[in-house]
Motif scaffolding. Structure first.
Motif, PDB file in Angstrom:
ATOM      1  N   LEU A  48      26.872  35.844  43.862  1.00 15.18           N
ATOM      2  CA  LEU A  48      28.129  36.330  44.437  1.00 15.18           C
ATOM      3  C   LEU A  48      29.025  35.177  44.870  1.00 15.18           C
ATOM      4  CD1 LEU A  48      27.154  39.450  46.590  1.00 15.18           C
ATOM      5  CD2 LEU A  48      28.688  39.378  44.640  1.00 15.18           C
ATOM      6  N   ARG A  49      28.439  34.202  45.545  1.00 13.55           N
ATOM      7  CA  ARG A  49      29.253  33.092  46.048  1.00 13.55           C
ATOM      8  C   ARG A  49      29.884  32.309  44.917  1.00 13.55           C
ATOM      9  NH1 ARG A  49      26.319  29.388  48.322  1.00 13.55           N
ATOM     10  NH2 ARG A  49      24.243  30.286  48.413  1.00 13.55           N
ATOM     11  N   ARG A  50      29.143  32.052  43.872  1.00 18.30           N
ATOM     12  CA  ARG A  50      29.675  31.275  42.755  1.00 18.30           C
ATOM     13  C   ARG A  50      30.743  32.064  41.997  1.00 18.30           C
ATOM     14  NH1 ARG A  50      27.672  28.169  45.538  1.00 18.30           N
ATOM     15  NH2 ARG A  50      26.109  26.565  45.038  1.00 18.30           N
ATOM     16  N   VAL A  51      30.548  33.359  41.849  1.00 18.25           N
ATOM     17  CA  VAL A  51      31.555  34.171  41.154  1.00 18.25           C
ATOM     18  C   VAL A  51      32.848  34.210  41.964  1.00 18.25           C
ATOM     19  CG1 VAL A  51      32.127  36.507  40.384  1.00 18.25           C
ATOM     20  CG2 VAL A  51      29.876  35.554  39.899  1.00 18.25           C
ATOM     21  N   ILE A  52      32.755  34.348  43.280  1.00 18.85           N
ATOM     22  CA  ILE A  52      33.950  34.379  44.120  1.00 18.85           C
ATOM     23  C   ILE A  52      34.710  33.061  44.016  1.00 18.85           C
ATOM     24  CG2 ILE A  52      34.770  34.475  46.511  1.00 18.85           C
ATOM     25  CD1 ILE A  52      32.474  36.453  47.056  1.00 18.85           C
ATOM     26  N   VAL A  53      33.988  31.954  44.052  1.00 14.45           N
ATOM     27  CA  VAL A  53      34.638  30.647  43.901  1.00 14.45           C
ATOM     28  C   VAL A  53      35.314  30.549  42.536  1.00 14.45           C
ATOM     29  CG1 VAL A  53      34.243  28.159  43.753  1.00 14.45           C
ATOM     30  CG2 VAL A  53      33.104  29.489  45.525  1.00 14.45           C
ATOM     31  N   GLY A  54      34.623  30.995  41.474  1.00 13.65           N
ATOM     32  CA  GLY A  54      35.203  30.946  40.140  1.00 13.65           C
ATOM     33  C   GLY A  54      36.450  31.810  40.021  1.00 13.65           C
ATOM     34  N   LEU A  55      36.423  32.996  40.626  1.00 14.03           N
ATOM     35  CA  LEU A  55      37.590  33.869  40.582  1.00 14.03           C
ATOM     36  C   LEU A  55      38.771  33.254  41.318  1.00 14.03           C
ATOM     37  CD1 LEU A  55      36.035  37.421  41.123  1.00 14.03           C
ATOM     38  CD2 LEU A  55      36.840  36.393  38.995  1.00 14.03           C
ATOM     39  N   PHE A  56      38.493  32.577  42.414  1.00 15.27           N
ATOM     40  CA  PHE A  56      39.587  31.922  43.140  1.00 15.27           C
ATOM     41  C   PHE A  56      40.219  30.825  42.286  1.00 15.27           C
ATOM     42  CE2 PHE A  56      41.202  28.622  46.028  1.00 15.27           C
ATOM     43  CZ  PHE A  56      42.130  29.382  46.737  1.00 15.27           C
ATOM     44  N   VAL A  57      39.401  30.091  41.549  1.00 14.86           N
ATOM     45  CA  VAL A  57      39.935  29.055  40.654  1.00 14.86           C
ATOM     46  C   VAL A  57      40.798  29.685  39.569  1.00 14.86           C
ATOM     47  CG1 VAL A  57      39.310  27.280  38.973  1.00 14.86           C
ATOM     48  CG2 VAL A  57      38.051  27.447  41.136  1.00 14.86           C
ATOM     49  N   VAL A  58      40.318  30.791  38.958  1.00 14.87           N
ATOM     50  CA  VAL A  58      41.093  31.476  37.922  1.00 14.87           C
ATOM     51  C   VAL A  58      42.408  31.989  38.491  1.00 14.87           C
ATOM     52  CG1 VAL A  58      41.150  33.475  36.377  1.00 14.87           C
ATOM     53  CG2 VAL A  58      39.072  32.087  36.558  1.00 14.87           C
ATOM     54  N   PHE A 128      28.845  32.336  62.317  1.00 18.39           N
ATOM     55  CA  PHE A 128      30.050  31.706  61.774  1.00 18.39           C
ATOM     56  C   PHE A 128      30.260  32.114  60.311  1.00 18.39           C
ATOM     57  CE2 PHE A 128      32.173  28.011  59.734  1.00 18.39           C
ATOM     58  CZ  PHE A 128      33.380  28.094  60.417  1.00 18.39           C
ATOM     59  N   ILE A 129      29.169  32.254  59.557  1.00 17.29           N
ATOM     60  CA  ILE A 129      29.272  32.698  58.163  1.00 17.29           C
ATOM     61  C   ILE A 129      29.814  34.117  58.107  1.00 17.29           C
ATOM     62  CG2 ILE A 129      27.967  33.142  56.047  1.00 17.29           C
ATOM     63  CD1 ILE A 129      25.969  31.041  56.978  1.00 17.29           C
ATOM     64  N   TRP A 130      29.329  34.970  58.993  1.00 19.91           N
ATOM     65  CA  TRP A 130      29.783  36.357  59.049  1.00 19.91           C
ATOM     66  C   TRP A 130      31.273  36.434  59.374  1.00 19.91           C
ATOM     67  CZ3 TRP A 130      29.052  41.250  57.934  1.00 19.91           C
ATOM     68  CH2 TRP A 130      29.611  42.251  58.724  1.00 19.91           C
ATOM     69  N   TRP A 131      31.700  35.713  60.400  1.00 18.58           N
ATOM     70  CA  TRP A 131      33.105  35.731  60.803  1.00 18.58           C
ATOM     71  C   TRP A 131      34.005  35.185  59.687  1.00 18.58           C
ATOM     72  CZ3 TRP A 131      31.503  33.211  66.027  1.00 18.58           C
ATOM     73  CH2 TRP A 131      31.009  34.198  66.884  1.00 18.58           C
ATOM     74  N   THR A 132      33.555  34.104  59.060  1.00 20.20           N
ATOM     75  CA  THR A 132      34.372  33.496  58.012  1.00 20.20           C
ATOM     76  C   THR A 132      34.525  34.432  56.818  1.00 20.20           C
ATOM     77  OG1 THR A 132      33.562  31.323  58.700  1.00 20.20           O
ATOM     78  CG2 THR A 132      34.637  31.456  56.564  1.00 20.20           C
ATOM     79  N   THR A 133      33.467  35.140  56.469  1.00 17.26           N
ATOM     80  CA  THR A 133      33.546  36.082  55.359  1.00 17.26           C
ATOM     81  C   THR A 133      34.520  37.212  55.659  1.00 17.26           C
ATOM     82  OG1 THR A 133      31.249  35.575  54.773  1.00 17.26           O
ATOM     83  CG2 THR A 133      32.206  37.585  53.853  1.00 17.26           C
ATOM     84  N   LEU A 134      34.495  37.740  56.887  1.00 11.91           N
ATOM     85  CA  LEU A 134      35.428  38.800  57.260  1.00 11.91           C
ATOM     86  C   LEU A 134      36.873  38.308  57.237  1.00 11.91           C
ATOM     87  CD1 LEU A 134      33.594  40.600  60.214  1.00 11.91           C
ATOM     88  CD2 LEU A 134      33.676  41.249  57.805  1.00 11.91           C
ATOM     89  N   VAL A 135      37.102  37.081  57.731  1.00 14.32           N
ATOM     90  CA  VAL A 135      38.462  36.522  57.713  1.00 14.32           C
ATOM     91  C   VAL A 135      38.918  36.294  56.272  1.00 14.32           C
ATOM     92  CG1 VAL A 135      39.877  34.547  58.383  1.00 14.32           C
ATOM     93  CG2 VAL A 135      38.243  35.505  60.000  1.00 14.32           C
ATOM     94  N   ALA A 136      38.005  35.794  55.426  1.00 12.34           N
ATOM     95  CA  ALA A 136      38.354  35.574  54.020  1.00 12.34           C
ATOM     96  C   ALA A 136      38.706  36.896  53.338  1.00 12.34           C
ATOM     97  CB  ALA A 136      37.192  34.898  53.293  1.00 12.34           C
ATOM     98  N   ALA A 206      44.721  28.697  53.073  1.00 14.11           N
ATOM     99  CA  ALA A 206      43.773  29.176  54.080  1.00 14.11           C
ATOM    100  C   ALA A 206      42.547  29.807  53.433  1.00 14.11           C
ATOM    101  CB  ALA A 206      44.460  30.175  55.011  1.00 14.11           C
ATOM    102  N   LEU A 207      42.769  30.656  52.438  1.00 16.45           N
ATOM    103  CA  LEU A 207      41.651  31.309  51.764  1.00 16.45           C
ATOM    104  C   LEU A 207      40.802  30.304  50.998  1.00 16.45           C
ATOM    105  CD1 LEU A 207      40.179  33.897  50.968  1.00 16.45           C
ATOM    106  CD2 LEU A 207      41.810  34.182  49.101  1.00 16.45           C
ATOM    107  N   GLY A 208      41.449  29.356  50.327  1.00 13.15           N
ATOM    108  CA  GLY A 208      40.698  28.342  49.587  1.00 13.15           C
ATOM    109  C   GLY A 208      39.836  27.491  50.488  1.00 13.15           C
ATOM    110  N   TRP A 209      40.353  27.130  51.660  1.00 10.93           N
ATOM    111  CA  TRP A 209      39.552  26.323  52.588  1.00 10.93           C
ATOM    112  C   TRP A 209      38.320  27.097  53.049  1.00 10.93           C
ATOM    113  CZ3 TRP A 209      37.944  26.749  57.677  1.00 10.93           C
ATOM    114  CH2 TRP A 209      37.409  25.588  58.228  1.00 10.93           C
ATOM    115  N   LEU A 210      38.500  28.389  53.367  1.00 13.65           N
ATOM    116  CA  LEU A 210      37.365  29.191  53.824  1.00 13.65           C
ATOM    117  C   LEU A 210      36.329  29.363  52.718  1.00 13.65           C
ATOM    118  CD1 LEU A 210      39.074  32.012  55.913  1.00 13.65           C
ATOM    119  CD2 LEU A 210      37.771  30.068  56.761  1.00 13.65           C
TER     120      LEU A 210
END
Length: 368
Positions: A48-58, A128-136, A206-210
């Motif tokens: 999931l994490r790698r796919v989300i990063v890849g989608l953000f790049v696309v 912190f991971i939980w909060w960051t995911t919700l903010v993202a 902001a989203l890319g940094w998170l």
């Protein structure tokens, strides 16, 4: 005999083996090495994490390509989007990928948040991971909503106008926030410029940094702000959901969806040019907030509309952010069950409201 069949005395006589076999070393290893994660959970987490990063790049790359043609002005925005869709070679494909990649990111971020909830990775010290995911997730939805206005068509114009009108009725800061977004008393060039700035600069940064800070971390660990690890896995790549395969599968689905919408349905993902003089346009939000549109039908009037659109969703959002602290008041088991129950009720309610909104739109009696 050892596991591989070699005489054990040769291992014992080795100085290196004597160090690793010493009681002190084993005790320290037991105290410092976190428990291992289940193989399936680690594989899904990594995939999931790698796919989300890849989608953000696309999404970033397709957005940059669209910026070379798009013109953020009330007189040229619609025409530039139409030009991308109909005249630029494969422009419909680039814009369609940009559109559906945004939707996929929202879905996968929500799925990742659910994974954290089910696996209890919202607990201290990993909150912190939980909060960051919700903010993202919130930023991904805001990114989609800000892009809704940019074509300056009827759907984007009136949908955004309805949202800003609701925002303006919010007590204390609502009117100030609405004026900040609109850039004045009514929609115009300044409004489009501000939404364009939000969509291409502020929100993506902001989203890319998170995403890069939290989701693009080593595959065998989840780190919080202090560097603590909730679990450690020695699962090999063969036991994981291969990130490249998962990303390729998602991209094939998005490409197929884009082709189907454009070639089969004949949709340009573009409504008629925005007409501020229209008074009866049936404004509809994006799919991810369609449930809120149906929900607001039960809150008639300016005051109740704010309660249904702003106050109640804000309370629910704060409740999710405070889930890591619930176990300080309740038992861990009870707090976890309440969190799962709250999430289940909200998800099925949102699905039901979305279905009801679609049903009403196709029913000539109830459609507004």
């Amino acid at each position: 005999m050892s596991v591989d069949g070699a005489p054990l005395r040769h291992r014992v006589e080795s100085p290196r083996f004597r160090v690793f076999a010493s009681p002190g070393f084993c005790a320290s290893l037991h105290a410092t090495v976190p428990p291992r994660c289940p193989r399936g959970i680690v594989g899904l987490d990594v995939g999931l994490r790698r796919v989300i990063v890849g989608l953000f790049v696309v999404q970033t790359l397709t957005g940059l390509l669209l910026m070379t043609v798009y013109s953020p002005s009330t007189t040229t925005a619609w025409g530039s989007v139409w030009y991308i869709q109909t005249q630029v070679p494969y422009g419909w494909l680039i814009r369609g990928l940009h559109h559906f990649t945004s939707d996929a990111m929202i879905l996968l971020l929500a799925l990742y948040a659910a994974l954290l909830l089910v696996t209890k990775l919202y607990r201290s010290p990993h909150q912190f991971i939980w909060w960051t995911t919700l903010v993202a997730l919130g930023l991904a939805i805001a990114l989609s909503l800000s892009g809704h206005l940019l074509p300056w068509d009827q759907g984007g114009y009136w949908g955004t106008k309805v949202r800003t009108n609701i925002l303006a009725r919010t007590p204390l800061f609502g009117e100030w926030m609405a004026k900040l977004l609109i850039g004045g008393m009514d929609f115009g060039n300044l409004t489009l410029t501000r939404y364009y700035t939000l969509h291409v600069a502020i929100l993506p940064l902001a989203l890319g940094w998170l995403i890069l800070r939290v989701l693009h971390r080593p595959a065998n660990q989840s780190r919080d702000r202090e560097g603590a690890e909730p679990c450690r896995s020695q699962v090999t790549v063969s036991h994981q959901l291969p990130p490249a395969f998962a990303f390729a599968t998602v991209m094939l689905i998005l490409l197929a969806t884009t082709y189907y919408v454009h070639e089969v349905l004949g949709s340009e993902l573009l409504d008629a040019p925005a007409d501020p003089t229209t008074t009866d346009y049936p404004a509809r939000p994006e799919w991810h907030t369609l449930f809120l549109y149906q929900w607001l039908k039960a809150f008639q009037g300016p005051v109740l509309e704010v309660v249904g659109a702003i106050i109640i969703p804000s309370v629910i959002g704060v409740a999710f952010l405070l889930i890591p602290f619930a176990e300080r008041i309740l038992s861990q088991r009870l707090a976890h069950r309440l969190a799962i129950g709250l999430t289940t009720v909200i998800v099925f309610s949102a699905l039901g409201l979305t279905f009801a909104a679609k049903w009403d739109d196709h029913d000539p009696v109830t459609a507004s």
